[in-house]
Design a protein around this motif. Structure first.
Motif, PDB file in Angstrom:
ATOM      1  N   ASP A  93       0.834  -1.204   0.000  1.00 22.39           N
ATOM      2  CA  ASP A  93       0.000   0.000   0.000  1.00 22.39           C
ATOM      3  C   ASP A  93       0.873   1.260   0.000  1.00 22.39           C
ATOM      4  OD1 ASP A  93      -2.578   1.233   0.034  1.00 22.39           O
ATOM      5  OD2 ASP A  93      -2.309   1.648   2.177  1.00 22.39           O
ATOM      6  N   ASP A  94       1.894   1.278   0.858  1.00 24.27           N
ATOM      7  CA  ASP A  94       2.810   2.431   0.910  1.00 24.27           C
ATOM      8  C   ASP A  94       3.546   2.608  -0.419  1.00 24.27           C
ATOM      9  OD1 ASP A  94       2.056   2.758   3.550  1.00 24.27           O
ATOM     10  OD2 ASP A  94       3.923   1.948   4.390  1.00 24.27           O
ATOM     11  N   ALA A  95       3.984   1.503  -1.006  1.00 20.86           N
ATOM     12  CA  ALA A  95       4.710   1.571  -2.279  1.00 20.86           C
ATOM     13  C   ALA A  95       3.803   2.083  -3.392  1.00 20.86           C
ATOM     14  CB  ALA A  95       5.270   0.196  -2.639  1.00 20.86           C
ATOM     15  N   CYS A  96       2.561   1.635  -3.400  1.00 21.48           N
ATOM     16  CA  CYS A  96       1.603   2.112  -4.412  1.00 21.48           C
ATOM     17  C   CYS A  96       1.376   3.611  -4.262  1.00 21.48           C
ATOM     18  CB  CYS A  96       0.283   1.363  -4.310  1.00 21.48           C
ATOM     19  SG  CYS A  96       0.365  -0.339  -4.886  1.00 21.48           S
ATOM     20  N   ASP A  97       1.187   4.067  -3.029  1.00 21.91           N
ATOM     21  CA  ASP A  97       0.992   5.495  -2.786  1.00 21.91           C
ATOM     22  C   ASP A  97       2.209   6.295  -3.233  1.00 21.91           C
ATOM     23  OD1 ASP A  97      -1.502   4.997  -1.738  1.00 21.91           O
ATOM     24  OD2 ASP A  97      -0.881   5.258   0.367  1.00 21.91           O
ATOM     25  N   MET A  98       3.403   5.827  -2.871  1.00 17.34           N
ATOM     26  CA  MET A  98       4.633   6.528  -3.231  1.00 17.34           C
ATOM     27  C   MET A  98       4.800   6.579  -4.747  1.00 17.34           C
ATOM     28  SD  MET A  98       8.583   5.454  -2.573  1.00 17.34           S
ATOM     29  CE  MET A  98       8.417   4.221  -3.855  1.00 17.34           C
ATOM     30  N   LEU A  99       4.561   5.464  -5.399  1.00 11.85           N
ATOM     31  CA  LEU A  99       4.720   5.403  -6.852  1.00 11.85           C
ATOM     32  C   LEU A  99       3.706   6.295  -7.547  1.00 11.85           C
ATOM     33  CD1 LEU A  99       6.597   3.944  -8.793  1.00 11.85           C
ATOM     34  CD2 LEU A  99       4.896   2.145  -8.982  1.00 11.85           C
ATOM     35  N   ALA A 100       2.480   6.289  -7.072  1.00  9.29           N
ATOM     36  CA  ALA A 100       1.447   7.145  -7.669  1.00  9.29           C
ATOM     37  C   ALA A 100       1.801   8.623  -7.496  1.00  9.29           C
ATOM     38  CB  ALA A 100       0.090   6.844  -7.037  1.00  9.29           C
ATOM     39  N   ARG A 101       2.259   8.990  -6.306  1.00  7.30           N
ATOM     40  CA  ARG A 101       2.646  10.397  -6.075  1.00  7.30           C
ATOM     41  C   ARG A 101       3.820  10.802  -6.957  1.00  7.30           C
ATOM     42  NH1 ARG A 101       1.811   8.933  -0.816  1.00  7.30           N
ATOM     43  NH2 ARG A 101       4.033   8.741  -0.410  1.00  7.30           N
ATOM     44  N   SER A 102       4.777   9.909  -7.117  1.00  2.79           N
ATOM     45  CA  SER A 102       5.971  10.263  -7.897  1.00  2.79           C
ATOM     46  C   SER A 102       5.679  10.361  -9.390  1.00  2.79           C
ATOM     47  CB  SER A 102       7.090   9.256  -7.648  1.00  2.79           C
ATOM     48  OG  SER A 102       6.785   8.008  -8.219  1.00  2.79           O
ATOM     49  N   HIS A 103       4.591   9.755  -9.841  1.00  4.56           N
ATOM     50  CA  HIS A 103       4.252   9.780 -11.260  1.00  4.56           C
ATOM     51  C   HIS A 103       2.998  10.590 -11.551  1.00  4.56           C
ATOM     52  CE1 HIS A 103       7.299   6.835 -11.258  1.00  4.56           C
ATOM     53  NE2 HIS A 103       7.030   6.291 -12.413  1.00  4.56           N
ATOM     54  N   LEU A 104       2.527  11.299 -10.571  1.00  4.78           N
ATOM     55  CA  LEU A 104       1.287  12.045 -10.710  1.00  4.78           C
ATOM     56  C   LEU A 104       1.383  13.081 -11.831  1.00  4.78           C
ATOM     57  CD1 LEU A 104      -1.525  12.272  -9.580  1.00  4.78           C
ATOM     58  CD2 LEU A 104      -0.675  13.933  -7.929  1.00  4.78           C
ATOM     59  N   ASP A 105       2.488  13.773 -11.931  1.00  7.74           N
ATOM     60  CA  ASP A 105       2.654  14.785 -12.991  1.00  7.74           C
ATOM     61  C   ASP A 105       2.639  14.154 -14.377  1.00  7.74           C
ATOM     62  OD1 ASP A 105       2.760  16.803 -11.130  1.00  7.74           O
ATOM     63  OD2 ASP A 105       4.956  16.818 -11.039  1.00  7.74           O
ATOM     64  N   CYS A 106       3.175  12.959 -14.497  1.00  9.53           N
ATOM     65  CA  CYS A 106       3.181  12.287 -15.802  1.00  9.53           C
ATOM     66  C   CYS A 106       1.781  11.847 -16.217  1.00  9.53           C
ATOM     67  CB  CYS A 106       4.098  11.058 -15.758  1.00  9.53           C
ATOM     68  SG  CYS A 106       5.808  11.428 -15.426  1.00  9.53           S
ATOM     69  N   VAL A 107       0.995  11.431 -15.253  1.00  5.33           N
ATOM     70  CA  VAL A 107      -0.322  10.917 -15.518  1.00  5.33           C
ATOM     71  C   VAL A 107      -1.341  12.038 -15.662  1.00  5.33           C
ATOM     72  CG1 VAL A 107      -2.193   9.484 -14.594  1.00  5.33           C
ATOM     73  CG2 VAL A 107       0.177   8.770 -14.319  1.00  5.33           C
ATOM     74  N   ASN A 108      -1.158  13.068 -14.885  1.00  2.00           N
ATOM     75  CA  ASN A 108      -2.115  14.153 -14.833  1.00  2.00           C
ATOM     76  C   ASN A 108      -1.388  15.494 -15.020  1.00  2.00           C
ATOM     77  OD1 ASN A 108      -4.624  15.214 -14.556  1.00  2.00           O
ATOM     78  ND2 ASN A 108      -4.813  14.854 -12.354  1.00  2.00           N
ATOM     79  N   PRO A 109      -0.837  15.741 -16.202  1.00  2.37           N
ATOM     80  CA  PRO A 109      -0.013  16.939 -16.403  1.00  2.37           C
ATOM     81  C   PRO A 109      -0.829  18.228 -16.238  1.00  2.37           C
ATOM     82  CG  PRO A 109      -0.448  15.882 -18.496  1.00  2.37           C
ATOM     83  CD  PRO A 109      -1.029  14.992 -17.423  1.00  2.37           C
ATOM     84  N   VAL A 110      -0.160  19.219 -15.693  1.00  5.11           N
ATOM     85  CA  VAL A 110      -0.773  20.547 -15.555  1.00  5.11           C
ATOM     86  C   VAL A 110      -0.675  21.237 -16.907  1.00  5.11           C
ATOM     87  CG1 VAL A 110      -0.637  22.759 -14.391  1.00  5.11           C
ATOM     88  CG2 VAL A 110      -0.115  20.647 -13.143  1.00  5.11           C
ATOM     89  N   ARG A 111      -1.783  21.790 -17.366  1.00  6.04           N
ATOM     90  CA  ARG A 111      -1.779  22.429 -18.688  1.00  6.04           C
ATOM     91  C   ARG A 111      -1.971  23.904 -18.552  1.00  6.04           C
ATOM     92  NH1 ARG A 111      -3.965  17.967 -22.713  1.00  6.04           N
ATOM     93  NH2 ARG A 111      -3.311  16.291 -21.467  1.00  6.04           N
TER      94      ARG A 111
END
Length: 111
Positions: A93-111
């Protein structure tokens, strides 16, 4: 004696499940050093139990006598895998949260 194969399969399944998931997490490269160390510490006893189960499996397939401490070690192998699961689940669970946070910009880029 008749329950030995079932107990063995149950313990082996638990150990293989936990160590297999741990391997996938390690191989993904998504763990930071702290999580990787945490994973190693948690999974090491289960890996040792799995290795013992492999050796016992070889003895069983060759119809050789089982070690004198078979029952005790079989219970210990199953117990170690079961005991590791709650903390392992929290680590996943911690690893999933960390990985999601670290890739959040790639998945949901600010435009």
């Amino acid at each position: 004696m008749a329950q030995e194969p079932e107990k063995y399969r149950s313990a082996r399944t638990l150990c293989e499940f936990v160590t297999g998931l741990a391997y996938v997490m390690e191989a993904s490269g998504g763990l930071n050093d702290g999580m990787s160390d945490r994973l190693d510490d948690l999974i090491d006893p289960v890996r040792k139990a799995r290795d013992w189960l492999w050796l016992v499996g070889d003895l069983m397939s060759q119809r050789k006598p089982l070690p004198a401490d078979f029952d005790r070690n079989l219970e210990m192998a199953q117990s170690q895998a079961l005991a590791a699961m709650p903390e392992f689940k929290a680590l996943v669970d911690d690893a999933c949260d960390m990985l999601a946070r670290s890739h959040l910009d790639c998945v949901n880029p600010v435009r």
